[in-house]
Design a protein around this motif. Structure first.
Motif, PDB file in Angstrom:
ATOM      1  N   MET A   1       5.690 -77.743   0.738  1.00 28.31           N
ATOM      2  CA  MET A   1       5.760 -78.554   1.947  1.00 28.31           C
ATOM      3  C   MET A   1       6.452 -79.880   1.701  1.00 28.31           C
ATOM      4  SD  MET A   1       2.088 -77.875   3.713  1.00 28.31           S
ATOM      5  CE  MET A   1       2.613 -78.771   5.179  1.00 28.31           C
ATOM      6  N   ASP A  74      -1.827 -88.854   7.168  1.00 29.61           N
ATOM      7  CA  ASP A  74      -1.730 -87.990   8.346  1.00 29.61           C
ATOM      8  C   ASP A  74      -0.671 -88.487   9.323  1.00 29.61           C
ATOM      9  OD1 ASP A  74      -5.290 -87.805   8.203  1.00 29.61           O
ATOM     10  OD2 ASP A  74      -3.867 -86.383   7.363  1.00 29.61           O
ATOM     11  N   THR A  78       3.316 -89.703   8.259  1.00 31.58           N
ATOM     12  CA  THR A  78       4.429 -88.814   8.596  1.00 31.58           C
ATOM     13  C   THR A  78       5.523 -89.576   9.329  1.00 31.58           C
ATOM     14  OG1 THR A  78       2.931 -86.923   8.748  1.00 31.58           O
ATOM     15  CG2 THR A  78       5.071 -86.701   9.821  1.00 31.58           C
ATOM     16  N   ASP A 278      -1.283 -81.343  15.755  1.00 37.04           N
ATOM     17  CA  ASP A 278      -0.876 -80.273  14.857  1.00 37.04           C
ATOM     18  C   ASP A 278      -0.757 -80.804  13.430  1.00 37.04           C
ATOM     19  OD1 ASP A 278      -0.246 -77.709  14.056  1.00 37.04           O
ATOM     20  OD2 ASP A 278       1.898 -77.920  14.448  1.00 37.04           O
ATOM     21  N   SER A 279      -1.829 -81.405  12.966  1.00 40.02           N
ATOM     22  CA  SER A 279      -1.875 -81.974  11.623  1.00 40.02           C
ATOM     23  C   SER A 279      -2.252 -80.917  10.591  1.00 40.02           C
ATOM     24  CB  SER A 279      -2.906 -83.105  11.578  1.00 40.02           C
ATOM     25  OG  SER A 279      -4.211 -82.571  11.795  1.00 40.02           O
ATOM     26  N   GLU A 280      -2.131 -81.280   9.314  1.00 35.78           N
ATOM     27  CA  GLU A 280      -2.555 -80.385   8.243  1.00 35.78           C
ATOM     28  C   GLU A 280      -4.050 -80.086   8.351  1.00 35.78           C
ATOM     29  OE1 GLU A 280      -1.426 -81.819   4.433  1.00 35.78           O
ATOM     30  OE2 GLU A 280       0.715 -81.959   4.909  1.00 35.78           O
ATOM     31  N   GLN A 283      -4.706 -77.307  10.758  1.00 35.41           N
ATOM     32  CA  GLN A 283      -4.291 -76.005  10.257  1.00 35.41           C
ATOM     33  C   GLN A 283      -5.224 -75.479   9.167  1.00 35.41           C
ATOM     34  OE1 GLN A 283      -0.040 -76.062   9.190  1.00 35.41           O
ATOM     35  NE2 GLN A 283       0.232 -77.793  10.561  1.00 35.41           N
ATOM     36  N   SER A 284      -5.933 -76.381   8.504  1.00 30.41           N
ATOM     37  CA  SER A 284      -6.702 -75.982   7.323  1.00 30.41           C
ATOM     38  C   SER A 284      -8.177 -75.726   7.609  1.00 30.41           C
ATOM     39  CB  SER A 284      -6.580 -77.048   6.237  1.00 30.41           C
ATOM     40  OG  SER A 284      -7.116 -78.292   6.678  1.00 30.41           O
TER      41      SER A 284
END
Length: 342
Positions: A1, A74, A78, A278-280, A283-284
Protein backbone atom coordinates in the motif's frame (compact mmCIF):
# COMPACT_ATOMS: atom_id res chain seq x y z
CA UNK A 1 0.00 0.00 0.00
CA UNK A 2 3.07 2.25 0.12
CA UNK A 3 3.29 2.80 -3.64
CA UNK A 4 1.15 4.88 -5.95
CA UNK A 5 -0.11 3.25 -9.15
CA UNK A 6 2.85 4.77 -10.97
CA UNK A 7 5.29 2.99 -8.66
CA UNK A 8 6.29 6.00 -6.52
CA UNK A 9 6.72 5.39 -2.78
CA UNK A 10 4.57 7.61 -0.58
CA UNK A 11 5.78 9.82 2.26
CA UNK A 12 3.42 7.95 4.55
CA UNK A 13 5.04 4.62 3.71
CA UNK A 14 8.48 6.09 4.42
CA UNK A 15 7.23 7.53 7.72
CA UNK A 16 5.81 4.14 8.76
CA UNK A 17 9.01 2.34 7.77
CA UNK A 18 11.22 4.80 9.67
CA UNK A 19 8.91 5.07 12.68
CA UNK A 20 8.56 8.86 12.39
CA UNK A 21 5.82 11.32 11.46
CA UNK A 22 4.97 12.47 7.95
CA UNK A 23 6.01 15.98 8.97
CA UNK A 24 9.48 14.66 9.88
CA UNK A 25 9.82 12.99 6.48
CA UNK A 26 8.84 16.29 4.87
CA UNK A 27 11.50 18.13 6.87
CA UNK A 28 14.19 15.64 5.84
CA UNK A 29 13.19 15.88 2.18
CA UNK A 30 13.29 19.66 2.39
CA UNK A 31 16.72 19.69 4.04
CA UNK A 32 15.55 21.15 7.36
CA UNK A 33 18.21 21.53 10.06
CA UNK A 34 15.58 20.89 12.75
CA UNK A 35 15.94 17.11 12.38
CA UNK A 36 18.76 15.22 14.10
CA UNK A 37 21.36 13.46 11.97
CA UNK A 38 20.22 10.10 13.34
CA UNK A 39 16.61 10.71 12.33
CA UNK A 40 17.65 11.98 8.89
CA UNK A 41 19.68 8.84 8.37
CA UNK A 42 16.75 6.64 9.49
CA UNK A 43 14.40 8.36 7.03
CA UNK A 44 16.80 8.10 4.11
CA UNK A 45 17.55 4.45 4.85
CA UNK A 46 13.81 3.73 5.05
CA UNK A 47 13.32 5.41 1.68
CA UNK A 48 16.12 3.33 0.18
CA UNK A 49 14.66 0.09 1.56
CA UNK A 50 11.35 0.97 -0.11
CA UNK A 51 13.12 1.78 -3.36
CA UNK A 52 12.54 5.53 -3.26
CA UNK A 53 14.66 8.53 -3.99
CA UNK A 54 13.50 11.97 -2.92
CA UNK A 55 12.09 14.28 -5.57
CA UNK A 56 14.23 17.30 -6.23
CA UNK A 57 12.71 20.71 -5.74
CA UNK A 58 13.25 23.56 -8.12
CA UNK A 59 16.25 25.63 -7.09
CA UNK A 60 15.19 28.96 -5.62
CA UNK A 61 11.46 28.19 -5.67
CA UNK A 62 9.89 29.52 -2.45
CA UNK A 63 8.32 26.83 -0.29
CA UNK A 64 4.63 26.46 0.54
CA UNK A 65 3.25 26.31 4.07
CA UNK A 66 1.09 23.25 4.77
CA UNK A 67 -0.92 23.93 7.93
CA UNK A 68 -2.81 21.07 9.59
CA UNK A 69 -3.43 21.51 13.32
CA UNK A 70 -4.26 17.85 13.92
CA UNK A 71 -2.36 14.60 14.42
CA UNK A 72 -1.24 13.30 11.03
CA UNK A 73 -2.94 9.93 11.17
CA UNK A 74 -5.72 8.45 9.06
CA UNK A 75 -7.71 11.28 7.51
CA UNK A 76 -5.33 14.20 7.96
CA UNK A 77 -2.15 12.25 7.31
CA UNK A 78 -3.46 11.13 3.92
CA UNK A 79 -4.32 14.69 2.86
CA UNK A 80 -1.03 16.19 4.03
CA UNK A 81 1.00 13.43 2.40
CA UNK A 82 -0.76 14.06 -0.90
CA UNK A 83 -0.18 17.82 -0.65
CA UNK A 84 3.54 17.41 0.14
CA UNK A 85 4.11 14.88 -2.64
CA UNK A 86 2.23 16.94 -5.22
CA UNK A 87 4.17 20.06 -4.29
CA UNK A 88 7.38 18.07 -4.86
CA UNK A 89 6.15 17.14 -8.34
CA UNK A 90 5.72 20.86 -8.99
CA UNK A 91 9.24 21.54 -7.77
CA UNK A 92 8.09 23.12 -4.52
CA UNK A 93 9.19 22.40 -0.98
CA UNK A 94 6.62 22.05 1.81
CA UNK A 95 6.94 23.60 5.25
CA UNK A 96 4.64 21.46 7.38
CA UNK A 97 3.12 23.01 10.50
CA UNK A 98 1.07 20.19 11.98
CA UNK A 99 -0.13 18.60 15.18
CA UNK A 100 -2.56 19.76 17.84
CA UNK A 101 -0.02 22.28 19.16
CA UNK A 102 -0.41 24.16 15.87
CA UNK A 103 -3.98 25.06 16.84
CA UNK A 104 -2.54 27.70 19.16
CA UNK A 105 -0.21 29.05 16.49
CA UNK A 106 -2.73 30.91 14.32
CA UNK A 107 -0.54 34.01 14.58
CA UNK A 108 1.80 32.30 12.12
CA UNK A 109 -0.99 32.32 9.54
CA UNK A 110 -1.81 36.01 9.95
CA UNK A 111 1.89 36.85 9.62
CA UNK A 112 2.27 34.96 6.31
CA UNK A 113 2.15 38.04 4.04
CA UNK A 114 5.17 39.45 5.89
CA UNK A 115 7.20 36.28 5.32
CA UNK A 116 8.75 36.92 1.95
CA UNK A 117 10.19 33.41 1.62
CA UNK A 118 6.85 31.54 1.55
CA UNK A 119 4.94 31.40 -1.73
CA UNK A 120 1.50 30.51 -0.37
CA UNK A 121 -0.35 28.18 1.95
CA UNK A 122 -2.53 25.07 1.96
CA UNK A 123 -4.67 25.06 5.11
CA UNK A 124 -6.32 21.78 6.15
CA UNK A 125 -9.53 22.24 8.18
CA UNK A 126 -8.23 25.43 9.84
CA UNK A 127 -9.94 25.96 13.22
CA UNK A 128 -9.86 29.75 13.25
CA UNK A 129 -12.61 32.10 12.17
CA UNK A 130 -13.24 32.82 8.53
CA UNK A 131 -12.33 36.44 9.29
CA UNK A 132 -8.65 35.44 9.47
CA UNK A 133 -8.88 33.77 6.06
CA UNK A 134 -10.71 36.77 4.63
CA UNK A 135 -7.99 39.04 5.98
CA UNK A 136 -5.28 36.97 4.28
CA UNK A 137 -7.25 36.87 1.04
CA UNK A 138 -7.84 40.63 1.16
CA UNK A 139 -4.07 41.05 1.12
CA UNK A 140 -3.99 38.89 -2.03
CA UNK A 141 -2.10 36.13 -0.30
CA UNK A 142 -2.31 32.84 -2.25
CA UNK A 143 -4.06 30.21 -0.15
CA UNK A 144 -6.30 27.19 -0.55
CA UNK A 145 -8.42 25.67 2.22
CA UNK A 146 -8.94 21.90 2.25
CA UNK A 147 -12.19 20.72 3.86
CA UNK A 148 -13.17 24.09 5.37
CA UNK A 149 -14.69 23.98 8.84
CA UNK A 150 -17.02 26.91 8.12
CA UNK A 151 -18.59 28.33 4.99
CA UNK A 152 -16.06 30.47 3.13
CA UNK A 153 -16.54 33.60 1.04
CA UNK A 154 -16.86 32.89 -2.66
CA UNK A 155 -13.48 34.48 -3.31
CA UNK A 156 -11.45 32.14 -1.06
CA UNK A 157 -10.28 28.98 -2.84
CA UNK A 158 -11.26 25.67 -1.27
CA UNK A 159 -11.40 21.94 -1.98
CA UNK A 160 -13.75 19.58 -0.19
CA UNK A 161 -15.66 16.35 -0.57
CA UNK A 162 -19.34 16.38 -1.55
CA UNK A 163 -20.54 15.72 1.99
CA UNK A 164 -24.27 16.19 1.37
CA UNK A 165 -24.26 13.94 -1.69
CA UNK A 166 -22.33 11.22 0.16
CA UNK A 167 -24.72 11.27 3.12
CA UNK A 168 -27.66 11.13 0.75
CA UNK A 169 -26.21 8.06 -0.97
CA UNK A 170 -25.69 6.12 2.24
CA UNK A 171 -29.17 6.96 3.54
CA UNK A 172 -30.70 5.91 0.21
CA UNK A 173 -28.80 2.63 0.48
CA UNK A 174 -30.29 1.90 3.91
CA UNK A 175 -33.76 2.96 2.83
CA UNK A 176 -33.46 0.71 -0.20
CA UNK A 177 -32.70 -2.21 2.11
CA UNK A 178 -35.95 -1.55 3.94
CA UNK A 179 -34.77 0.43 6.97
CA UNK A 180 -37.09 3.12 8.31
CA UNK A 181 -35.78 3.73 11.84
CA UNK A 182 -32.32 5.03 11.01
CA UNK A 183 -30.23 6.54 13.79
CA UNK A 184 -27.94 9.42 12.84
CA UNK A 185 -24.69 10.19 14.67
CA UNK A 186 -23.79 13.70 13.54
CA UNK A 187 -20.39 15.35 13.72
CA UNK A 188 -19.22 18.44 15.62
CA UNK A 189 -21.89 21.13 15.44
CA UNK A 190 -19.52 23.83 14.22
CA UNK A 191 -18.18 21.82 11.26
CA UNK A 192 -19.55 22.61 7.82
CA UNK A 193 -19.23 18.92 6.91
CA UNK A 194 -21.57 17.99 9.77
CA UNK A 195 -24.26 20.38 8.60
CA UNK A 196 -23.96 19.31 4.99
CA UNK A 197 -24.21 15.62 5.84
CA UNK A 198 -27.33 16.24 7.89
CA UNK A 199 -28.81 18.04 4.88
CA UNK A 200 -28.08 15.04 2.67
CA UNK A 201 -29.47 12.59 5.20
CA UNK A 202 -32.74 14.45 5.71
CA UNK A 203 -33.15 14.91 1.95
CA UNK A 204 -32.99 11.14 1.45
CA UNK A 205 -35.54 10.61 4.22
CA UNK A 206 -37.86 13.16 2.60
CA UNK A 207 -37.64 11.30 -0.72
CA UNK A 208 -39.09 8.28 1.10
CA UNK A 209 -41.79 10.31 2.83
CA UNK A 210 -40.04 10.31 6.22
CA UNK A 211 -39.37 13.17 8.61
CA UNK A 212 -36.26 13.33 10.82
CA UNK A 213 -37.00 11.94 14.29
CA UNK A 214 -35.18 13.86 17.06
CA UNK A 215 -35.13 10.63 19.11
CA UNK A 216 -32.95 9.08 16.39
CA UNK A 217 -30.42 11.92 16.36
CA UNK A 218 -27.21 12.15 18.38
CA UNK A 219 -24.25 14.51 18.12
CA UNK A 220 -20.60 14.12 19.01
CA UNK A 221 -18.03 16.71 20.02
CA UNK A 222 -15.10 14.92 18.36
CA UNK A 223 -15.16 12.22 15.65
CA UNK A 224 -13.59 9.46 17.74
CA UNK A 225 -14.31 5.81 18.44
CA UNK A 226 -15.13 6.62 22.06
CA UNK A 227 -17.68 9.29 21.13
CA UNK A 228 -19.23 7.01 18.53
CA UNK A 229 -19.59 4.30 21.15
CA UNK A 230 -21.28 6.69 23.58
CA UNK A 231 -23.67 8.09 20.95
CA UNK A 232 -24.58 4.61 19.71
CA UNK A 233 -25.38 3.40 23.23
CA UNK A 234 -27.75 6.33 23.62
CA UNK A 235 -29.54 5.63 20.35
CA UNK A 236 -29.76 1.90 20.98
CA UNK A 237 -31.50 2.59 24.30
CA UNK A 238 -34.48 4.09 22.45
CA UNK A 239 -37.73 2.14 22.21
CA UNK A 240 -38.21 0.97 19.58
CA UNK A 241 -34.52 1.01 18.79
CA UNK A 242 -33.15 1.94 15.36
CA UNK A 243 -32.46 -0.85 12.88
CA UNK A 244 -29.54 1.06 11.35
CA UNK A 245 -27.00 3.65 12.48
CA UNK A 246 -25.36 6.23 10.20
CA UNK A 247 -22.09 7.32 11.80
CA UNK A 248 -20.19 10.53 11.09
CA UNK A 249 -17.02 8.70 10.09
CA UNK A 250 -15.44 5.26 10.19
CA UNK A 251 -14.03 5.81 13.69
CA UNK A 252 -17.44 6.63 15.15
CA UNK A 253 -18.89 3.68 13.20
CA UNK A 254 -16.32 1.38 14.83
CA UNK A 255 -17.50 2.64 18.21
CA UNK A 256 -21.10 1.97 17.17
CA UNK A 257 -20.25 -1.62 16.21
CA UNK A 258 -18.72 -2.16 19.65
CA UNK A 259 -21.82 -0.69 21.34
CA UNK A 260 -24.04 -3.03 19.32
CA UNK A 261 -22.05 -6.08 20.39
CA UNK A 262 -22.18 -5.01 24.04
CA UNK A 263 -25.98 -4.77 23.68
CA UNK A 264 -26.10 -8.34 22.35
CA UNK A 265 -26.81 -7.26 18.77
CA UNK A 266 -25.15 -8.64 15.67
CA UNK A 267 -23.99 -6.44 12.79
CA UNK A 268 -25.59 -6.51 10.27
CA UNK A 269 -28.11 -9.17 11.36
CA UNK A 270 -29.74 -7.04 14.06
CA UNK A 271 -28.28 -3.64 13.25
CA UNK A 272 -26.76 -2.11 10.13
CA UNK A 273 -23.93 0.40 10.62
CA UNK A 274 -22.37 2.76 8.09
CA UNK A 275 -19.31 4.99 8.20
CA UNK A 276 -17.82 7.80 6.15
CA UNK A 277 -14.24 8.21 4.79
CA UNK A 278 -13.38 4.66 3.60
CA UNK A 279 -10.39 4.53 5.93
CA UNK A 280 -8.09 1.59 6.64
CA UNK A 281 -9.95 1.15 9.94
CA UNK A 282 -13.26 0.73 8.13
CA UNK A 283 -11.76 -1.91 5.88
CA UNK A 284 -10.05 -3.85 8.67
CA UNK A 285 -12.73 -4.17 11.36
CA UNK A 286 -15.26 -7.01 11.39
CA UNK A 287 -17.58 -6.69 9.65
CA UNK A 288 -15.95 -4.43 7.07
CA UNK A 289 -17.84 -1.15 6.95
CA UNK A 290 -20.23 0.03 4.32
CA UNK A 291 -19.05 3.61 4.00
CA UNK A 292 -18.62 6.65 1.78
CA UNK A 293 -15.25 7.18 0.16
CA UNK A 294 -13.70 10.59 0.57
CA UNK A 295 -11.14 11.27 -2.18
CA UNK A 296 -8.53 12.49 0.30
CA UNK A 297 -5.49 12.12 -1.95
CA UNK A 298 -7.26 13.86 -4.84
CA UNK A 299 -8.30 16.67 -2.47
CA UNK A 300 -4.63 17.25 -1.71
CA UNK A 301 -3.64 17.14 -5.37
CA UNK A 302 -6.44 19.52 -6.37
CA UNK A 303 -5.50 21.96 -3.60
CA UNK A 304 -1.93 22.14 -4.91
CA UNK A 305 -3.15 22.56 -8.48
CA UNK A 306 -5.28 25.53 -7.44
CA UNK A 307 -2.51 27.04 -5.34
CA UNK A 308 0.10 26.77 -8.10
CA UNK A 309 -2.21 28.71 -10.41
CA UNK A 310 -2.90 31.34 -7.76
CA UNK A 311 0.81 31.77 -7.02
CA UNK A 312 1.47 32.24 -10.74
CA UNK A 313 -1.24 34.89 -10.93
CA UNK A 314 -3.44 32.88 -13.30
CA UNK A 315 -7.19 33.38 -13.40
CA UNK A 316 -9.15 30.63 -11.65
CA UNK A 317 -12.80 30.42 -12.64
CA UNK A 318 -13.82 27.73 -10.13
CA UNK A 319 -12.56 28.53 -6.64
CA UNK A 320 -14.81 26.12 -4.68
CA UNK A 321 -14.24 22.53 -5.79
CA UNK A 322 -16.31 19.60 -4.49
CA UNK A 323 -15.14 16.09 -5.31
CA UNK A 324 -17.42 13.09 -5.68
CA UNK A 325 -18.08 10.79 -2.70
CA UNK A 326 -19.06 7.30 -3.92
CA UNK A 327 -20.78 4.73 -1.75
CA UNK A 328 -18.74 1.63 -0.89
CA UNK A 329 -20.96 -1.29 0.10
CA UNK A 330 -19.33 -3.93 2.29
CA UNK A 331 -20.50 -6.27 5.05
CA UNK A 332 -21.97 -4.02 7.76
CA UNK A 333 -25.36 -3.40 6.13
CA UNK A 334 -28.27 -5.73 5.37
CA UNK A 335 -32.08 -5.63 5.31
CA UNK A 336 -33.63 -5.22 8.78
CA UNK A 337 -34.68 -8.34 10.62
CA UNK A 338 -38.26 -9.36 9.79
CA UNK A 339 -39.57 -8.56 13.27
CA UNK A 340 -38.08 -5.04 13.09
CA UNK A 341 -39.73 -4.00 9.83
CA UNK A 342 -42.46 -1.42 9.98
Amino acid sequence: MGRRPGGRVTFRAIADEAGVSIATVSRVVNGSTRVSEGTQRAVREAAQRLGSGFARTRSGAPPVLVYCPYALTDYFGTIVTSVVETLALHGRRALVLAGESAQDDTSALLALPEQQGIAGAVLVLPPGSTRDLEALHARRYPLVVVDPRAELPETVASVSAAHAAGARRVARHLLGLGHRRIGFIGGPADWLASRNRLVGHTAALAESGLLPDPALMAAIAEPTTHEGHTAARLLLSRTPRPTALVAFNDKTAAGAVRAAREAGLTVPGDLSVTGFDDSELGQSITPALTTVRQPLEEMGRMAVSLLVRLVAGHAVDTLHVELATPLVVRDSTAPPAAESRV
